[in-house]
Design an enzyme around this catalytic site. Structure first.
Site, mmCIF file in Angstrom:
data_model
loop_
_atom_site.group_PDB
_atom_site.id
_atom_site.type_symbol
_atom_site.label_atom_id
_atom_site.label_comp_id
_atom_site.label_asym_id
_atom_site.label_seq_id
_atom_site.Cartn_x
_atom_site.Cartn_y
_atom_site.Cartn_z
ATOM 1 N N GLY A 140 49.419 30.750 18.870
ATOM 2 C CA GLY A 140 50.144 30.294 20.054
ATOM 3 C C GLY A 140 51.456 31.023 20.286
ATOM 4 O O GLY A 140 52.267 30.590 21.104
ATOM 5 N N GLU A 151 43.545 32.459 10.130
ATOM 6 C CA GLU A 151 44.492 32.285 11.231
ATOM 7 C C GLU A 151 45.912 32.364 10.683
ATOM 8 O O GLU A 151 46.441 31.362 10.169
ATOM 9 C CB GLU A 151 44.291 30.925 11.889
ATOM 10 C CG GLU A 151 42.911 30.705 12.452
ATOM 11 C CD GLU A 151 42.945 29.666 13.563
ATOM 12 O OE1 GLU A 151 42.595 30.015 14.684
ATOM 13 O OE2 GLU A 151 43.357 28.531 13.313
ATOM 14 N N SER A 164 46.373 34.129 18.787
ATOM 15 C CA SER A 164 46.677 34.891 20.007
ATOM 16 C C SER A 164 45.627 35.960 20.314
ATOM 17 O O SER A 164 45.949 37.056 20.770
ATOM 18 C CB SER A 164 48.079 35.496 19.927
ATOM 19 O OG SER A 164 49.039 34.455 19.815
ATOM 20 N N GLU A 179 47.743 23.426 12.135
ATOM 21 C CA GLU A 179 48.492 22.339 12.793
ATOM 22 C C GLU A 179 48.225 21.016 12.080
ATOM 23 O O GLU A 179 49.101 20.161 11.981
ATOM 24 C CB GLU A 179 48.101 22.269 14.281
ATOM 25 C CG GLU A 179 48.700 23.446 15.044
ATOM 26 C CD GLU A 179 47.950 23.849 16.300
ATOM 27 O OE1 GLU A 179 47.083 23.094 16.774
ATOM 28 O OE2 GLU A 179 48.245 24.953 16.801
ATOM 29 N N HIS A 238 42.851 23.219 9.969
ATOM 30 C CA HIS A 238 43.670 23.981 10.919
ATOM 31 C C HIS A 238 45.136 23.857 10.503
ATOM 32 O O HIS A 238 45.574 22.791 10.052
ATOM 33 C CB HIS A 238 43.456 23.450 12.339
ATOM 34 C CG HIS A 238 44.041 24.348 13.379
ATOM 35 N ND1 HIS A 238 45.377 24.351 13.673
ATOM 36 C CD2 HIS A 238 43.481 25.302 14.158
ATOM 37 C CE1 HIS A 238 45.620 25.269 14.600
ATOM 38 N NE2 HIS A 238 44.479 25.858 14.918
ATOM 39 N N LYS A 284 42.227 22.130 21.449
ATOM 40 C CA LYS A 284 43.346 21.310 20.958
ATOM 41 C C LYS A 284 43.505 20.060 21.843
ATOM 42 O O LYS A 284 42.513 19.558 22.354
ATOM 43 C CB LYS A 284 44.635 22.135 20.899
ATOM 44 C CG LYS A 284 44.430 23.445 20.139
ATOM 45 C CD LYS A 284 45.716 24.134 19.812
ATOM 46 C CE LYS A 284 45.407 25.488 19.201
ATOM 47 N NZ LYS A 284 46.585 26.146 18.690
ATOM 48 N N ASN A 298 38.975 26.485 20.554
ATOM 49 C CA ASN A 298 39.640 25.256 20.116
ATOM 50 C C ASN A 298 40.548 24.787 21.253
ATOM 51 O O ASN A 298 41.609 25.367 21.474
ATOM 52 C CB ASN A 298 40.450 25.570 18.847
ATOM 53 C CG ASN A 298 41.295 24.398 18.387
ATOM 54 O OD1 ASN A 298 41.138 23.272 18.861
ATOM 55 N ND2 ASN A 298 42.204 24.658 17.452
HETATM 56 C C1 PEP Z 1 44.208 28.275 17.084
HETATM 57 O O1 PEP Z 1 45.069 27.415 17.086
HETATM 58 O O2 PEP Z 1 43.140 28.091 16.466
HETATM 59 C C2 PEP Z 1 44.481 29.512 17.807
HETATM 60 C C3 PEP Z 1 43.895 30.596 17.419
HETATM 61 O O3 PEP Z 1 45.396 29.443 18.858
HETATM 62 P P1 PEP Z 1 45.876 30.630 19.840
HETATM 63 O O4 PEP Z 1 44.637 31.440 20.185
HETATM 64 O O5 PEP Z 1 46.427 29.939 21.023
HETATM 65 O O6 PEP Z 1 46.854 31.435 19.083
#
Ligand code: PEP
Length: 250
Positions: free
Chosen positions: A174, A168, A213, A98, A96, A11, A9
């Site tokens: 992040g 997630e 992460s 976000e 997601h 973003k 992703n």
């Molecule tokens: C995400 O936002 O889908 C995600 C997993 O981000 P990160 O790997 O940066 O934590």
């Protein structure tokens, strides 16, 4: 056999030329990834057509990061599922955290988005996950259950068979904090059990990805868990070598 999937992703990162370059690098490295691992990349809308060309013939799947909850019409700034399918997008990330947090995506909207995506032949990657305070209060199972019941339980088994789920935990996205493999396995198994309650044996066929992460240094341990079928990768998907190294962790 469930599909093993590593999805990136991007973003709101990379200009179009930068995105083309990154997609080309991922495509060039795809032969280093074990057979049977499906790579998917999710660039911003503006990049989809160029990235499609850059990954042509590589077997990498093309994914959007969102779609509208309406079919078409006066919805300035929105992009419909039909528009995505017209540029050969195959997957779409929906729900997601976000988007839930910053753009007010409700379960009702997500049901519409998933239905419209499926109608257009797109496979939704549906994200669920609890916030830090919810985990600390021991409510993570409850939160994830309601994200599944209120959205995925509205689908028919045939529709559900085309959905990929991504767990997630919001506190891990992040932040550099990853769920331990036992925390992740515990909730992935719970998600599969919840899905089995509604869809029976089909739950065994649904890929459930871990996101938060995930990096080359922790992917192996996570992907070794019985109910973790791959990853949804944010930050580490912006560097081709890291993304490919994660995919080689199976
Ligand atoms: C995400 O936002 O889908 C995600 C997993 O981000 P990160 O790997 O940066 O934590």
């Amino acid at each position: 056999m469930r599909k093993k999937i590593v999805a990136g992703n991007w973003k709101m990162n990379k200009t179009v030329p930068e995105g083309e370059e990154l997609a080309g690098q991922v495509a060039a490295g795809v032969s280093s990834v074990p057979a049977g691992v499906k790579l998917i990349i999710a660039p911003p809308f503006t990049h989809l057509s160029c990235v499609r060309k850059a990954i042509a013939g590589s077997g990498i799947g093309l994914c959007a990061q969102n779609c509208a909850d309406h079919e078409k019409g006066a919805y300035t700034g929105e992009v419909s599922a039909k528009m995505l399918s017209s540029v050969n997008v195959e997957y779409v990330i929906l729900g997601h955290s976000e988007r839930r947090e910053y753009y007010g995506e409700t379960h009702e909207k997500l049901v519409k988005k998933i239905e419209l995506a499926l109608e257009q032949g797109l496979s939704p990657i549906y994200c669920v996950g609890e916030k830090l305070e919810e985990r600390e209060a021991g409510k993570h199972f409850e939160v994830v259950d309601s994200q599944i019941r209120e959205v995925l339980f509205t689908l028919s088994p045939e529709q559900m068979s085309r959905v990929i789920v991504a767990y997630e935990p919001v506190w891990a996205i992040g932040t550099g904090k990853t769920a331990t493999s036992s925390q992740a396995q515990e909730i992935h198994a719970h998600i599969r059990k919840t899905l089995a309650g509604k869809f029976g044996a089909l739950a065994e066929e649904i890929s459930i990805l871990y996101g938060g992460s995930c990096k080359p240094s922790n992917a192996k341990e996570l992907f070794a868990c019985e109910d973790i079928d791959g990853g949804l990768i944010g930050g580490a998907s912006l560097v081709a070598d890291e993304f490919l190294a994660i995919a080689r962790s199976f």
